[in-house]
Design an enzyme around this catalytic site. Structure first.
Site, PDB file in Angstrom:
ATOM      1  N   GLN A 109       0.774  -1.242   0.000  1.00  0.00           N
ATOM      2  CA  GLN A 109       0.000   0.000   0.000  1.00  0.00           C
ATOM      3  C   GLN A 109       0.807   1.295   0.000  1.00  0.00           C
ATOM      4  O   GLN A 109       0.229   2.375  -0.076  1.00  0.00           O
ATOM      5  CB  GLN A 109      -0.995   0.041   1.177  1.00  0.00           C
ATOM      6  CG  GLN A 109      -2.027  -1.059   1.150  1.00  0.00           C
ATOM      7  CD  GLN A 109      -3.197  -0.813   2.083  1.00  0.00           C
ATOM      8  OE1 GLN A 109      -4.351  -0.884   1.705  1.00  0.00           O
ATOM      9  NE2 GLN A 109      -2.900  -0.504   3.339  1.00  0.00           N
ATOM     10  N   ASP A 110       2.118   1.223   0.088  1.00  0.00           N
ATOM     11  CA  ASP A 110       2.916   2.465   0.051  1.00  0.00           C
ATOM     12  C   ASP A 110       4.224   2.232  -0.693  1.00  0.00           C
ATOM     13  O   ASP A 110       5.295   2.617  -0.237  1.00  0.00           O
ATOM     14  CB  ASP A 110       3.195   2.966   1.475  1.00  0.00           C
ATOM     15  CG  ASP A 110       3.798   4.376   1.483  1.00  0.00           C
ATOM     16  OD1 ASP A 110       3.659   5.092   0.467  1.00  0.00           O
ATOM     17  OD2 ASP A 110       4.411   4.756   2.492  1.00  0.00           O
ATOM     18  N   LEU A 111       4.104   1.606  -1.854  1.00  0.00           N
ATOM     19  CA  LEU A 111       5.288   1.327  -2.657  1.00  0.00           C
ATOM     20  C   LEU A 111       5.697   2.601  -3.401  1.00  0.00           C
ATOM     21  O   LEU A 111       4.925   3.158  -4.177  1.00  0.00           O
ATOM     22  CB  LEU A 111       4.969   0.219  -3.654  1.00  0.00           C
ATOM     23  CG  LEU A 111       6.155  -0.549  -4.231  1.00  0.00           C
ATOM     24  CD1 LEU A 111       6.873  -1.311  -3.127  1.00  0.00           C
ATOM     25  CD2 LEU A 111       5.689  -1.510  -5.317  1.00  0.00           C
TER      26      LEU A 111
END
Length: 293
Positions: A109-111
């Site tokens: 979710q936060d690549l």
């Protein structure tokens, strides 16, 4: 985050402490505590490993392995025009790390480039798990509905910004954006993606083709990236392996650029051509109107 020495092993480690500004935020603290839990359940050479802590903890902290290298953000600054094969190698390693998350029913979710490390040997690792969503674990999701946006907007899949749940295709979107950025130095939708908030606005986003006068990027590679970063998740690849395959093997449907509308292939040329035709039409009408009988 601090570089420290483990006095028991004399090894360099990364010591991560909760943010002072957010220490009273229960959702943030939940995510912080989940980070080590997540790391201990993933076994991949492309995901940062936690260190074993044998002594009693008297306060909240996380100890992770130290990676001597640079973030992908810095790597792109140092390598503004990389070879496609080098980019493929980095993307495949990131995808291997992502695959380890997905096999455990987790979404990163936060690549983004800042959360990717490349060590001196060229090994790529995903290093931050503070936004990871774990299937069936309520504590991993902030808030009551789990729809708080945690990622960095330029790399965040549209479905998150629409308040919808994520899927592995959401992580694929982020990977696609980074692939595009490594090859071009730009973002696929410019700055407009980060400001869109409705389905109508996302439908109006115009993909900027990766090939230009300065970069010899094959059209079929661009076609694969275009599909990976589609605003509609159902138009993206279903699995990471399909994207990786198309990055290495020409897909016939991406070789036929004529099947792609000019507006999508080259928006600037489309609007320039349309403006020219409208100008000609106006001149013809004026000539007929004032040209006499």
């Amino acid at each position: 985050m601090y570089l420290a020495t483990d006095i028991a092993t004399d090894a360099l480690v990364i010591l991560k402490l909760p943010s002072i500004d957010l220490r009273h935020d229960p959702d943030y603290l939940k995510r912080f505590m989940m980070e080590e839990w997540v790391a201990r359940r993933i076994n991949s050479p492309h995901v940062l490993k936690p260190c074993t802590v044998t002594r009693k903890r008297n306060f909240l902290y996380v100890v992770m392995e130290y990676v001597e290298g640079q973030t992908l953000t810095q790597w792109m600054i140092d390598n503004p025009a990389p070879e496609i094969e080098v980019v493929r190698g980095i993307v495949e390693q990131i995808a291997a790390g992502l695959g380890a998350f997905h096999r455990m029913e987790m979404l990163h979710q936060d690549l983004r480039p800042h959360n990717i490390m490349i060590d001196k040997a060229g090994t790529v690792k995903i290093i931050d798990f503070g936004s990871t969503k774990v299937a069936g674990v309520v504590e991993a999701v902030p808030g009551e509905d789990g729809r708080e946006m945690l990622g960095t907007l330029q790399y965040t899949a549209p479905e998150y910004m629409l308040g919808e749940g994520g899927t592995p295709r959401s992580d694929l979107f982020s990977l696609g954006v980074m692939t595009y950025q490594m090859l071009t130095g730009r973002l696929p939708y410019g700055a407009s993606h980060a400001t869109a908030r409705t389905k109508s606005q996302f439908r109006k986003l115009k993909y900027v083709p990766a090939p230009d006068d300065n970069r010899a990027i094959p059209v079929w590679v661009d076609g694969a990236i275009r599909r990976a970063v589609q605003p509609d998740p159902y138009k993206r690849y279903e699995v990471l392996s399909e994207f990786l395959f198309d990055l290495r093997h020409p897909n016939a449907k991406y070789l036929d650029t004529a099947s792609v509308p000019l507006l999508e292939r080259n928006p600037l040329l489309f609007w320039q051509g349309l403006s020219f035709l409208l100008t000609v039409a106006v001149l013809v009408l004026l000539a007929r109107l004032y040209g006499g009988p």
